[in-house]
Design an enzyme around this catalytic site. Structure first.
Site, mmCIF file in Angstrom:
data_model
loop_
_atom_site.group_PDB
_atom_site.id
_atom_site.type_symbol
_atom_site.label_atom_id
_atom_site.label_comp_id
_atom_site.label_asym_id
_atom_site.label_seq_id
_atom_site.Cartn_x
_atom_site.Cartn_y
_atom_site.Cartn_z
ATOM 1 N N ARG A 106 0.869 -1.187 0.000
ATOM 2 C CA ARG A 106 0.000 0.000 0.000
ATOM 3 C C ARG A 106 0.893 1.220 0.000
ATOM 4 O O ARG A 106 1.756 1.372 0.882
ATOM 5 C CB ARG A 106 -0.924 0.045 1.212
ATOM 6 C CG ARG A 106 -1.526 1.454 1.375
ATOM 7 C CD ARG A 106 -2.572 1.582 2.415
ATOM 8 N NE ARG A 106 -3.796 0.925 1.981
ATOM 9 C CZ ARG A 106 -4.999 1.201 2.494
ATOM 10 N NH1 ARG A 106 -5.128 2.099 3.440
ATOM 11 N NH2 ARG A 106 -6.075 0.563 2.065
ATOM 12 N N HIS A 133 -7.438 0.755 -6.343
ATOM 13 C CA HIS A 133 -7.666 0.024 -5.086
ATOM 14 C C HIS A 133 -8.432 -1.271 -5.415
ATOM 15 O O HIS A 133 -9.591 -1.442 -5.032
ATOM 16 C CB HIS A 133 -8.456 0.909 -4.119
ATOM 17 C CG HIS A 133 -8.445 0.425 -2.698
ATOM 18 N ND1 HIS A 133 -7.643 -0.610 -2.251
ATOM 19 C CD2 HIS A 133 -9.164 0.843 -1.605
ATOM 20 C CE1 HIS A 133 -7.872 -0.803 -0.955
ATOM 21 N NE2 HIS A 133 -8.778 0.050 -0.540
ATOM 22 N N GLN A 136 -10.399 -3.712 -2.881
ATOM 23 C CA GLN A 136 -11.664 -3.158 -2.363
ATOM 24 C C GLN A 136 -12.839 -3.549 -3.271
ATOM 25 O O GLN A 136 -13.942 -3.832 -2.789
ATOM 26 C CB GLN A 136 -11.551 -1.625 -2.269
ATOM 27 C CG GLN A 136 -12.823 -0.926 -1.822
ATOM 28 C CD GLN A 136 -13.169 -1.155 -0.358
ATOM 29 O OE1 GLN A 136 -12.317 -0.993 0.506
ATOM 30 N NE2 GLN A 136 -14.409 -1.527 -0.077
ATOM 31 N N ASP A 228 -16.976 7.888 -1.477
ATOM 32 C CA ASP A 228 -15.651 7.775 -0.844
ATOM 33 C C ASP A 228 -15.262 9.182 -0.385
ATOM 34 O O ASP A 228 -15.908 10.173 -0.777
ATOM 35 C CB ASP A 228 -14.654 7.221 -1.882
ATOM 36 C CG ASP A 228 -13.233 7.034 -1.341
ATOM 37 O OD1 ASP A 228 -13.052 6.988 -0.102
ATOM 38 O OD2 ASP A 228 -12.291 6.938 -2.158
ATOM 39 N N CYS A 269 -16.443 2.662 0.988
ATOM 40 C CA CYS A 269 -15.267 1.793 1.234
ATOM 41 C C CYS A 269 -14.695 2.023 2.631
ATOM 42 O O CYS A 269 -13.979 1.160 3.137
ATOM 43 C CB CYS A 269 -14.205 2.023 0.168
ATOM 44 S SG CYS A 269 -13.684 3.733 0.016
ATOM 45 N N ARG A 297 -13.931 -7.382 3.062
ATOM 46 C CA ARG A 297 -12.520 -7.179 2.689
ATOM 47 C C ARG A 297 -11.705 -8.401 3.098
ATOM 48 O O ARG A 297 -10.815 -8.844 2.377
ATOM 49 C CB ARG A 297 -11.921 -5.936 3.391
ATOM 50 C CG ARG A 297 -12.558 -4.597 3.084
ATOM 51 C CD ARG A 297 -12.429 -4.202 1.644
ATOM 52 N NE ARG A 297 -11.073 -4.285 1.127
ATOM 53 C CZ ARG A 297 -10.044 -3.470 1.430
ATOM 54 N NH1 ARG A 297 -10.231 -2.447 2.234
ATOM 55 N NH2 ARG A 297 -8.843 -3.635 0.901
HETATM 56 N N1 CP Z 1 -11.191 0.628 2.657
HETATM 57 C C1 CP Z 1 -9.909 0.587 3.046
HETATM 58 O O1 CP Z 1 -8.981 0.328 2.265
HETATM 59 O O2 CP Z 1 -9.716 0.851 4.368
HETATM 60 P P1 CP Z 1 -8.302 1.033 5.105
HETATM 61 O O3 CP Z 1 -7.696 2.310 4.565
HETATM 62 O O4 CP Z 1 -8.629 1.094 6.539
HETATM 63 O O5 CP Z 1 -7.431 -0.151 4.750
HETATM 64 N N1 NVA Z 2 -9.688 7.167 -1.868
HETATM 65 C C1 NVA Z 2 -9.351 6.781 -0.526
HETATM 66 C C2 NVA Z 2 -9.654 5.333 -0.298
HETATM 67 C C3 NVA Z 2 -9.422 4.844 1.101
HETATM 68 C C4 NVA Z 2 -9.717 3.393 1.258
HETATM 69 C C5 NVA Z 2 -7.886 7.067 -0.243
HETATM 70 O O1 NVA Z 2 -7.057 6.789 -1.106
HETATM 71 O O2 NVA Z 2 -7.571 7.597 0.825
#
Ligand code: CP
Ligand code: NVA
Length: 311
Positions: A106, A133, A136, A228, A269, A297
């Site tokens: 990540r 992502h 997700q 989101d 999400c 998830r």
């Molecule tokens: N939805 C999601 O990716 O959550 P986190 O940022 O908590 O991993």
């Molecule tokens: N668009 C958001 C998604 C978080 C799961 C981010 O990148 O912060």
């Protein structure tokens, strides 16, 4: 279906059948866990979890998914390893590939996750980059299947920042799998033209529609409305501008009333900034399905690891 040895970087690399396979495996694993049965398909496998950005769901899903199947997860935060300080992504990849059987990444740059896959020689799973992502989306689709019993032909409207990792990934996944996807967003936040054209091609094959619009009336007929945060991780300094342009796109009672459907559900999400992209009341009203989505998830991420690395 055999996905062994494959990385999971974006859904562009997966066919509709492969996505359906991962969803049915996730459902099997979810049923198995609900009966208290754990597996051993990751026994003897060591899994690196690299996090340059914070995470609750993704980190916990990879950790628990791995342990449930007998594997060993190792969390590597950005302050714990040399990556980003003294060592390049290519060298980090070659080191981790000698020690670990699979790597979750990540971070910011999508180029980094691609390089990790190229240089490590082991399956690499994208747990979120600035651009995509994909893990997700599997949780979102499993949740939609649980709610509606099918995916093909559903009308999904994503409302908000139309060019972030979630919008991009929902556009790809939906157009591949046959969901009619609408990205509802101010023009300045529309997805890139190249991605739109690619997804329109996917949609021709799946027989679905992709619509990019700034008209809130386009929520009419939505089976699900998805939103989101207005500022993704790393964009916090853009908050004032985003609030200004996205206010008309808040998921609230008025927007829900425009669907004209009684059964429309709301997805998020998470994490949510209540009062911005979604009101407190709407969040609470749909919290049961939103937290199903969060739980899913774990089952879907486990399915990705089992399918690409499992014995
Ligand atoms: N939805 C999601 O990716 O959550 P986190 O940022 O908590 O991993
Ligand atoms: N668009 C958001 C998604 C978080 C799961 C981010 O990148 O912060």
């Amino acid at each position: 279906m055999n996905l062994r040895g494959r990385s999971f970087l974006t859904l562009k690399d997966y066919t509709a059948d492969e996505i359906e396979y991962l969803l049915s495996l996730a459902k099997q694993l979810k049923d198995k866990k609900s009966k208290g049965i754990l597996g051993d398909s990751l026994k003897g496998k060591n899994i690196a979890l690299i996090f340059e950005k914070p995470s609750t769901r993704t980190r916990c899903a990879f950790t628990i998914g791995c342990i449930d199947e007998g594997g060993h997860p190792e969390y590597l935060g950005s302050d714990d390893i040399q990556l980003g300080h003294k060592e390049s992504i290519e060298d980090t990849a070659r080191v981790l590939g000698r020690m670990f059987d699979g790597i979750q990444f990540r971070g910011f740059s999508h180029d980094h996750v691609e390089k990790l896959a190229k240089y490590s020689g082991v399956p690499v799973w994208n747990g979120l980059t600035d651009s995509y992502h994909p893990t997700q989306i599997l949780a979102d689709f499993l949740t939609l299947k649980e709610q509606f019993g099918k995916l093909e032909g559903l009308n999904l409207v994503y409302v908000g920042d139309g060019r972030n990792n979630m919008a991009n990934s929902l556009l790809i996944g939906s157009s591949k799998i046959g969901i009619n996807i609408t990205i509802l967003s101010p023009k300045s936040l529309w997805p890139g033209g190249e991605l739109i054209n690619l997804c329109k091609e996917y949609a021709k094959t799946s027989g679905s529609q992709t619509t990019i619009t700034d008209k809130v009336e386009s929520v009419e007929g939505a089976d699900a409305i998805y939103t989101d945060v207005w500022c993704s991780m790393g964009e916090e300094d853009l908050a004032a501008e985003r609030i200004k342009i996205l206010k008309p796109y808040q998921v609230n009672d008025d927007l829900l009333a425009k669907t004209g459907k009684a059964h429309t559900i709301v997805l998020h999400c998470l994490p949510a900034v209540k009062g911005n992209e979604i009101t407190y009341d709407i969040f609470e009203k749909y919290s049961s399905v939103i937290f199903d989505q969060a739980e899913n998830r774990m089952h879907t991420i486990k399915a990705i690891m089992v399918a690409t690395l499992g014995n």
